[in-house]
Design a protein around this motif. Sequence first.
Motif, PDB file in Angstrom:
ATOM      1  N   ARG A   1       0.797  -1.242   0.012  1.00 60.38           N
ATOM      2  CA  ARG A   1       0.009  -0.102   0.071  1.00 60.38           C
ATOM      3  C   ARG A   1       0.906   1.160  -0.053  1.00 60.38           C
ATOM      4  O   ARG A   1       0.510   2.175  -0.964  1.00 60.38           O
ATOM      5  N   ARG A   2       1.957   1.139   0.857  1.00 60.96           N
ATOM      6  CA  ARG A   2       2.841   2.351   0.854  1.00 60.96           C
ATOM      7  C   ARG A   2       3.303   2.827  -0.427  1.00 60.96           C
ATOM      8  O   ARG A   2       3.436   3.801  -0.924  1.00 60.96           O
ATOM      9  N   PHE A   3       3.928   1.781  -1.051  1.00 67.89           N
ATOM     10  CA  PHE A   3       4.805   1.907  -2.422  1.00 67.89           C
ATOM     11  C   PHE A   3       3.500   2.470  -3.441  1.00 67.89           C
ATOM     12  O   PHE A   3       3.931   3.361  -3.875  1.00 67.89           O
ATOM     13  N   ALA A   4       2.310   1.696  -3.351  1.00 71.75           N
ATOM     14  CA  ALA A   4       1.360   2.045  -4.314  1.00 71.75           C
ATOM     15  C   ALA A   4       0.994   3.636  -4.164  1.00 71.75           C
ATOM     16  O   ALA A   4       0.680   4.437  -5.130  1.00 71.75           O
ATOM     17  N   SER A   5       1.089   4.053  -2.937  1.00 69.76           N
ATOM     18  CA  SER A   5       0.773   5.571  -2.687  1.00 69.76           C
ATOM     19  C   SER A   5       1.620   6.450  -3.188  1.00 69.76           C
ATOM     20  O   SER A   5       1.467   7.763  -3.276  1.00 69.76           O
ATOM     21  N   LEU A   6       2.833   5.938  -3.301  1.00 69.74           N
ATOM     22  CA  LEU A   6       4.038   6.974  -3.933  1.00 69.74           C
ATOM     23  C   LEU A   6       4.077   6.833  -5.190  1.00 69.74           C
ATOM     24  O   LEU A   6       5.196   7.285  -5.812  1.00 69.74           O
ATOM     25  N   GLY A   7       3.211   5.871  -5.819  1.00 71.71           N
ATOM     26  CA  GLY A   7       3.423   5.945  -7.382  1.00 71.71           C
ATOM     27  C   GLY A   7       3.973   4.832  -8.072  1.00 71.71           C
ATOM     28  O   GLY A   7       4.270   4.729  -9.292  1.00 71.71           O
ATOM     29  N   SER A   8       4.481   3.929  -7.211  1.00 68.14           N
ATOM     30  CA  SER A   8       5.194   2.699  -7.626  1.00 68.14           C
ATOM     31  C   SER A   8       4.150   1.547  -8.340  1.00 68.14           C
ATOM     32  O   SER A   8       3.172   1.683  -7.864  1.00 68.14           O
ATOM     33  N   ARG A   9       4.636   0.791  -9.060  1.00 68.89           N
ATOM     34  CA  ARG A   9       4.157  -0.288  -9.652  1.00 68.89           C
ATOM     35  C   ARG A   9       4.349  -1.441  -8.800  1.00 68.89           C
ATOM     36  O   ARG A   9       5.593  -1.905  -8.937  1.00 68.89           O
ATOM     37  N   VAL A  10       3.329  -2.086  -8.324  1.00 68.95           N
ATOM     38  CA  VAL A  10       3.541  -3.001  -7.267  1.00 68.95           C
ATOM     39  C   VAL A  10       3.107  -4.394  -7.611  1.00 68.95           C
ATOM     40  O   VAL A  10       1.869  -4.472  -8.169  1.00 68.95           O
ATOM     41  N   VAL A  11       3.919  -5.437  -7.453  1.00 64.79           N
ATOM     42  CA  VAL A  11       3.590  -6.705  -7.540  1.00 64.79           C
ATOM     43  C   VAL A  11       3.460  -7.400  -6.212  1.00 64.79           C
ATOM     44  O   VAL A  11       4.387  -7.358  -5.487  1.00 64.79           O
ATOM     45  N   VAL A  12       2.485  -7.914  -5.765  1.00 63.14           N
ATOM     46  CA  VAL A  12       2.062  -8.515  -4.706  1.00 63.14           C
ATOM     47  C   VAL A  12       2.198 -10.183  -4.821  1.00 63.14           C
ATOM     48  O   VAL A  12       1.486 -10.861  -5.456  1.00 63.14           O
ATOM     49  N   ALA A  13       3.288 -10.644  -4.088  1.00 62.75           N
ATOM     50  CA  ALA A  13       3.519 -12.180  -4.430  1.00 62.75           C
ATOM     51  C   ALA A  13       2.953 -12.840  -3.300  1.00 62.75           C
ATOM     52  O   ALA A  13       3.147 -12.336  -2.120  1.00 62.75           O
TER      53      ALA A  13
END
Length: 247
Positions: free
Chosen positions: A25-37
Amino acid sequence: MSGGLQDKVVLVTGGSRGIGAAIARRFASLGSRVVVAYRSDREAAEKLAGDLVNAGGHCIAVQADIANPDDIRTLVASVVERFGRIDVLVNCAAVGPYRPLGQMDASFIRSILETNVMGIVLMTEEVLPHLASPGGRIINFSSALAFRPIPTSSVYSASKAAVVTLTHAFAKELGPKGITVNAVAPGVIETDLTTKILAERGEQILAMTPLARIGKPDDIAGIVTFLASPDAGWITGRTIIADGGVT
């Protein structure tokens, strides 16, 4: 807020719940593209990914057991196929059963070491050819129990002590490539996995904690995004103990 993470591709293992989900969630809020494994909780992982996408973020969920080398290869291939590269690897996935001496067997020991130690090594090996260089970031998860083991935690604590050593050694190998490797060693954090511990020892833990509260997943997520940011470019090979100052 940690800047410089816009559009970074971040792979978070163990990302479907607890600390891993807070990190995603924190990375996504900072505009990152996130892969949840995730290993098994598909519903939680897909709900998290859906929530982040609905909030305007970029996130996908991919099933993988990091104790399985084939799963690791498939996971990394899926990330690279979707996003083309990996900028940040967060090795958060772990297992943590406790047993006292006299009740352990080879399968119990192997299950912990295969995920908590071998899994980190193989994830790093597989990601490395696709990791941004310079500027790549690897953030591993140790535990305060690596430094302060308690009765019955011996094998888990040993596995997390191994993560400290791996982090230091990998940092020396990857430093010339401009890749930093650090670890976070949380104390007890309030998640669904610590409900029993807090019920049994919550008052004792509070009494030992100068900040006089139990840690939250967001407390750890902020440390991880800092270590992933350009602001942490001069930090490598270090393990940050994040336990509220437990004495």
